[in-house]
Design an enzyme around this catalytic site. Structure first.
Site, PDB file in Angstrom:
ATOM      1  N   THR A   1       0.803  -1.201  -0.206  1.00  0.00           N
ATOM      2  CA  THR A   1       0.050   0.196   0.135  1.00  0.00           C
ATOM      3  C   THR A   1       0.844   1.342  -0.038  1.00  0.00           C
ATOM      4  OG1 THR A   1      -0.195   0.124   2.314  1.00  0.00           O
ATOM      5  CG2 THR A   1      -1.788  -1.262   1.191  1.00  0.00           C
TER       6      THR A   1
ATOM      7  N   LEU B   1      -2.675   4.870  -0.114  1.00  0.00           N
ATOM      8  CA  LEU B   1      -3.956   4.545  -0.077  1.00  0.00           C
ATOM      9  C   LEU B   1      -4.201   3.282   0.196  1.00  0.00           C
ATOM     10  CD1 LEU B   1      -6.640   6.380  -0.442  1.00  0.00           C
ATOM     11  CD2 LEU B   1      -6.410   5.934  -2.836  1.00  0.00           C
ATOM     12  N   HIS B   2      -4.377   2.940   1.390  1.00  0.00           N
ATOM     13  CA  HIS B   2      -4.375   1.371   1.854  1.00  0.00           C
ATOM     14  C   HIS B   2      -5.322   0.505   1.393  1.00  0.00           C
ATOM     15  CE1 HIS B   2      -1.333   2.799   4.549  1.00  0.00           C
ATOM     16  NE2 HIS B   2      -2.017   3.772   4.927  1.00  0.00           N
ATOM     17  N   ASP B   3      -6.729   0.569   1.911  1.00  0.00           N
ATOM     18  CA  ASP B   3      -7.766  -0.366   1.654  1.00  0.00           C
ATOM     19  C   ASP B   3      -8.311  -0.384   0.378  1.00  0.00           C
ATOM     20  OD1 ASP B   3      -7.800  -0.555   4.625  1.00  0.00           O
ATOM     21  OD2 ASP B   3      -9.139   0.948   4.786  1.00  0.00           O
TER      22      ASP B   3
END
Length: 312
Positions: A195, A241-243
């Site tokens: 991520t 922007l992880h999720d």
């Protein structure tokens, strides 16, 4: 045929983009329902925020259930310092009018897995793994029925982001993570190593802004608020922007690379509590229990997000 998923989440601006990415790709993703868990902010806010996001996308038909309001064994740790007091600071959106489903999120997960054919439902975890662990503990028969668990959490070479050793989602409920990784269900793990390569650079945010819709305006507001913390922390050009990487993996897995590893969760040491001990180099004889992603092609990833937002 679309991939049937349940999203388990604690929105969070990046969770919001993950939900929008799923809803903006109906040909690839069928969102059966969304379960909220306490994490980035308390449950009252995460369950509210899920409905705010659904209504923004004109999808008030989505089943939304509130789940666990605290971790299995530890006090709740939240992240208002990152996400703001509501968890979705950055966009001025109305309070939701769609109701919560009366079922507990854990009951919804169990019921869905037990009534749909085995190997159909994928669980997409964007926050602490409390709801998933509770479901697996309460009804162990669901484990072999899960097609895949895809989760954002942990870190290998990137270390942690809430402590030097631990990533936030795993740190909040490490005992739940231990249950999930030990369940025998297929797990794909999206750690910080992947991520942190998906940065909200000015050009990428500008492409979303140029869409000019209510969804894009809210998205840009969220990104502008969310990225400030990580830009200051890491000195990077944008925030990671992880999720949305979880959903992007399902839509276009060729954007990612990784390998099968053994992953163990530290639950006893206060110094490394919540650390994901990933045997990336295969130096132990422990069985491989997760496919760990290490890289994402950022341009293709952000193209997916931009296209989804343009469709909503």
């Amino acid at each position: 045929m679309p991939r049937s998923i349940i999203i388990d989440t604690d929105p969070g601006q990046d969770d919001a983009l993950a939900i929008l990415l799923a809803l903006g790709n109906p040909e690839a993703i069928e969102v059966i329902g969304i379960t909220a868990v306490a994490g980035n902010v308390p449950l009252a806010l995460t369950s509210r925020n899920v409905r705010v996001i659904c209504e923004l996308a004109d999808r008030a038909d989505i089943t939304v259930c509130a789940g666990a309001d605290q971790p299995l064994l530890r006090p709740l740790v939240t992240a208002e310092h990152v996400h703001g007091k509501t968890g979705l600071d950055g966009a001025d959106l109305p309070e939701p009018t769609m109701p919560l489903d009366p079922r507990h999120g854990v009951d919804f997960i169990i019921e869905t897995l037990m009534t749909r054919p085995p190997g159909i439902v994928t669980l997409c975890a964007l926050g602490p793994l409390t709801n998933l662990a509770m479901a697996l503990i309460r009804e162990p028969r669901i484990a072999p029925r899960i097609r895949e668990i895809v989760l954002m959490g942990g870190g290998c070479f990137e270390g942690g982001n809430i402590t030097p050793a631990a990533e936030f989602n795993i740190f909040v409920d490490p005992h739940a993570a231990k249950v999930v990784f030990g369940s025998g269900a297929p797990v794909t793990m999206v750690p910080l190593d992947a991520t942190h390569k998906a940065l909200t650079t000015p050009n990428r945010v500008a492409a979303i802004r140029a869409i000019g819709s209510k969804v894009s305006q809210a998205t840009v507001g969220w990104l502008d608020f969310f990225e400030r913390f990580d830009v200051q922390k890491y000195g990077s050009e944008g925030g990671p922007l992880h999720d949305p990487c979880v959903i992007a993996w399902l839509i276009k897995p060729e954007l990612f690379s990784g390998r099968s590893c053994n992953v163990e969760i530290e639950t006893t040491s206060e110094l490394t509590m919540g650390m994901t001990v990933i045997d990336w180099w295969g130096v132990t004889q422990r069985p491989k229990n997760a496919h760990v992603l290490g890289h994402v092609q950022a341009e293709g990833f952000f193209a997916l997000i931009t296209q989804a937002i343009a469709r909503l």
